[in-house]
Design a protein around this motif. Structure first.
Motif, PDB file in Angstrom:
ATOM      1  N   UNK A 291      -3.018  12.225   1.276  1.00 34.40           N
ATOM      2  CA  UNK A 291      -1.673  12.797   1.187  1.00 34.40           C
ATOM      3  C   UNK A 291      -1.495  13.911   2.210  1.00 34.40           C
ATOM      4  N   UNK A 292      -2.522  14.743   2.390  1.00 38.72           N
ATOM      5  CA  UNK A 292      -2.459  15.815   3.395  1.00 38.72           C
ATOM      6  C   UNK A 292      -2.291  15.241   4.793  1.00 38.72           C
ATOM      7  N   UNK A 293      -3.026  14.168   5.086  1.00 42.86           N
ATOM      8  CA  UNK A 293      -2.947  13.532   6.403  1.00 42.86           C
ATOM      9  C   UNK A 293      -1.531  13.051   6.698  1.00 42.86           C
ATOM     10  N   UNK A 294      -0.874  12.498   5.700  1.00 39.74           N
ATOM     11  CA  UNK A 294       0.485  11.985   5.888  1.00 39.74           C
ATOM     12  C   UNK A 294       1.497  13.115   5.987  1.00 39.74           C
ATOM     13  N   UNK A 295       1.420  14.094   5.091  1.00 41.99           N
ATOM     14  CA  UNK A 295       2.449  15.134   5.016  1.00 41.99           C
ATOM     15  C   UNK A 295       2.373  16.145   6.157  1.00 41.99           C
TER      16      UNK A 295
ATOM     17  N   UNK B 241       5.263  14.512  -2.087  1.00 43.40           N
ATOM     18  CA  UNK B 241       3.896  14.146  -2.450  1.00 43.40           C
ATOM     19  C   UNK B 241       3.849  12.748  -3.058  1.00 43.40           C
ATOM     20  N   UNK B 242       4.807  12.438  -3.928  1.00 40.02           N
ATOM     21  CA  UNK B 242       4.806  11.121  -4.581  1.00 40.02           C
ATOM     22  C   UNK B 242       4.981  10.005  -3.560  1.00 40.02           C
ATOM     23  N   UNK B 243       5.843  10.242  -2.576  1.00 36.14           N
ATOM     24  CA  UNK B 243       6.060   9.231  -1.538  1.00 36.14           C
ATOM     25  C   UNK B 243       4.793   9.058  -0.696  1.00 36.14           C
ATOM     26  N   UNK B 244       4.173  10.177  -0.322  1.00 36.61           N
ATOM     27  CA  UNK B 244       2.947  10.116   0.473  1.00 36.61           C
ATOM     28  C   UNK B 244       1.836   9.417  -0.298  1.00 36.61           C
ATOM     29  N   UNK B 245       1.770   9.662  -1.591  1.00 37.23           N
ATOM     30  CA  UNK B 245       0.741   9.013  -2.408  1.00 37.23           C
ATOM     31  C   UNK B 245       0.971   7.510  -2.469  1.00 37.23           C
ATOM     32  N   UNK B 246       2.228   7.094  -2.589  1.00 37.36           N
ATOM     33  CA  UNK B 246       2.537   5.670  -2.606  1.00 37.36           C
ATOM     34  C   UNK B 246       2.181   5.036  -1.263  1.00 37.36           C
TER      35      UNK B 246
ATOM     36  N   UNK C  31     -11.391   3.643   4.449  1.00 40.35           N
ATOM     37  CA  UNK C  31     -10.499   4.768   4.160  1.00 40.35           C
ATOM     38  C   UNK C  31     -10.158   5.507   5.448  1.00 40.35           C
ATOM     39  N   UNK C  32     -11.162   5.754   6.281  1.00 38.74           N
ATOM     40  CA  UNK C  32     -10.923   6.448   7.542  1.00 38.74           C
ATOM     41  C   UNK C  32      -9.991   5.655   8.452  1.00 38.74           C
ATOM     42  N   UNK C  33     -10.141   4.338   8.461  1.00 31.31           N
ATOM     43  CA  UNK C  33      -9.251   3.501   9.269  1.00 31.31           C
ATOM     44  C   UNK C  33      -7.824   3.601   8.733  1.00 31.31           C
ATOM     45  N   UNK C  34      -7.678   3.547   7.410  1.00 31.99           N
ATOM     46  CA  UNK C  34      -6.350   3.668   6.802  1.00 31.99           C
ATOM     47  C   UNK C  34      -5.716   5.014   7.156  1.00 31.99           C
ATOM     48  N   UNK C  35      -6.510   6.080   7.099  1.00 38.11           N
ATOM     49  CA  UNK C  35      -5.992   7.405   7.457  1.00 38.11           C
ATOM     50  C   UNK C  35      -5.606   7.479   8.929  1.00 38.11           C
ATOM     51  N   UNK C  36      -6.393   6.806   9.764  1.00 37.24           N
ATOM     52  CA  UNK C  36      -6.133   6.848  11.209  1.00 37.24           C
ATOM     53  C   UNK C  36      -4.811   6.183  11.568  1.00 37.24           C
ATOM     54  N   UNK C  37      -4.395   5.174  10.793  1.00 40.93           N
ATOM     55  CA  UNK C  37      -3.155   4.457  11.104  1.00 40.93           C
ATOM     56  C   UNK C  37      -1.995   4.908  10.229  1.00 40.93           C
ATOM     57  N   UNK C  38      -2.213   5.916   9.383  1.00 41.34           N
ATOM     58  CA  UNK C  38      -1.208   6.323   8.398  1.00 41.34           C
ATOM     59  C   UNK C  38       0.104   6.754   9.031  1.00 41.34           C
ATOM     60  N   UNK C  39       0.038   7.367  10.211  1.00 40.68           N
ATOM     61  CA  UNK C  39       1.251   7.866  10.869  1.00 40.68           C
ATOM     62  C   UNK C  39       1.677   6.992  12.037  1.00 40.68           C
ATOM     63  N   UNK C  40       1.216   5.742  12.014  1.00 38.56           N
ATOM     64  CA  UNK C  40       1.577   4.730  13.008  1.00 38.56           C
ATOM     65  C   UNK C  40       1.331   5.215  14.434  1.00 38.56           C
TER      66      UNK C  40
END
Length: 351
Positions: free
Chosen positions: A135-139, A146-151, A184-193
């Motif tokens: 959530x921190x990575x996205x926001x 927070x709810x949107x970032x968690x989803x 998880x790290x790959x997902x975080x790396x692409x979280x912000x496109x």
């Protein structure tokens, strides 16, 4: 001869002069990074240049200490003290990154350039849940609740193959296997496109099956999302299976840049050939000493005038020239860009 059991990745080739009609996503020119130490200046990255295009999978390969990770950190402004970029340019979509202050580069890092580090336990905070970190990575880069970032995080975890993400997002890193942490790290790396994903030895310490799954995931994401990928690795099997272009790095410089097919078919630089000769093919391997490149990489704190590979090179056709004259980059007929006085497109000649 194939050096590995091929995975089902599409075979592609990006020409050394780029893609017609397409501007590079990332353009690096003359990048130079030094580390000023008490024993002298270490020239970790020396005059490195390359262009990266959308959906391109570019490998940077070489022995440990060749400057691969220092280059990766230089691209995103993470060079640790006493290191510093002393020259060159890094442009992302035409925007210069070298010289940006911490606030400026922090906006780029994680949003426009995603990072996948080699040690998932070191990259993830063991005291925070996966959800909190995600959530921190996205926001940090997106103005969402927070709810949107968690989803969004749960959707990304599902995309990278984490089962039951709504439950697993509340787990801590130690509750995930090594392969799952890497996902998880790959997902975080692409979280912000991001436009570019840099993966620094992302399969270190993973078993062969998990390694194949992680590589398959990276290939799928790059193709579907359009990310460009920079793969930092010493594993040539990964390169052959995943990447379409290769930069071979030695003593802080690129000594050969070519398509993957060209490198594995007709390596032009003696160092490239030596690396390939060290790859063990289980189908033909025999008992005895493992193949190795003789000698050791040069001391990067000493700026010798000649070719840095001269003491380990098997050619020896003009030792005086190789020892006293640094080879400049030149493009061979086959398209490879090489730093060698005697490099050749012809197998068995200089290479």
């Amino acid at each position: 001869m194939s050096h590995t059991n091929a995975l089902p990745f599409p075979s592609r080739s990006i020409a050394s002069d780029g893609i017609p009609g397409q501007a590079p996503v990332l353009s690096v020119k003359g990048l130079t990074t030094n580390f000023d130490t008490s024993s002298g200046t270490v020239h970790a990255v020396r005059d490195v240049s390359f262009d990266l295009y959308k959906r391109q999978r570019l490998a940077i390969v070489g022995e440990s200490g060749s400057g691969k990770s220092a280059l990766a950190m230089s691209l995103v402004g993470l060079v640790p003290p006493p290191g510093r970029i002393v020259g060159g340019s890094v442009k992302l979509h035409g925007t210069e990154l070298v010289g940006l202050d911490d606030a400026g580069i922090s906006k780029i890092r994680g949003r426009d350039i995603g990072l996948v580090f080699q040690d998932p336990m070191a990259a993830l905070d063991p005291l925070k849940t996966i959800g909190t970190q995600f959530v921190e990575t996205i926001r940090v880069h997106q103005d969402v609740a927070v709810k949107v970032a968690r989803r969004m995080a749960c959707e990304l975890l599902a995309e990278v193959g984490v089962n039951d993400p709504e439950r697993r997002i509340a787990d801590y890193p130690h509750q995930y296997s090594g392969g799952m942490r890497q996902r998880v790290l790959i997902a975080m790396a692409i979280a912000n496109d991001p436009a570019v994903v840099i993966a620094d030895e992302p399969t270190t310490a993973l078993d062969v099956t998990t390694q194949a799954q992680v590589l398959d995931l990276l290939a799928k994401i790059c193709d579907e999302r359009g990310n460009a990928l920079v793969m930092i690795t010493h594993n040539l099997g990964i390169v052959e299976e995943l990447c379409d272009s290769v930069n071979v790095m030695y003593a802080g410089r690129f000594v050969e840049s070519s398509s993957t097919r060209s490198l594995f078919g007709t390596p032009a630089h003696p160092y490239s050939k030596a690396l390939l000769d060290c790859v063990i093919d289980p189908a033909t391997a025999k008992r005895g000493a493992l193949p190795a490149i003789p000698g050791s990489p040069p001391d990067l704190s000493v700026d010798e005038p000649g070719c840095p590979f001269v003491s380990r090179c098997p050619i020896g056709r003009d030792e005086l020239r190789c020892a006293t004259e640094r080879p400049e980059s030149r493009t061979l007929a086959g398209g490879a860009v090489v730093r060698c006085h005697f490099a050749s497109d012809t197998p068995g000649d200089a290479a």
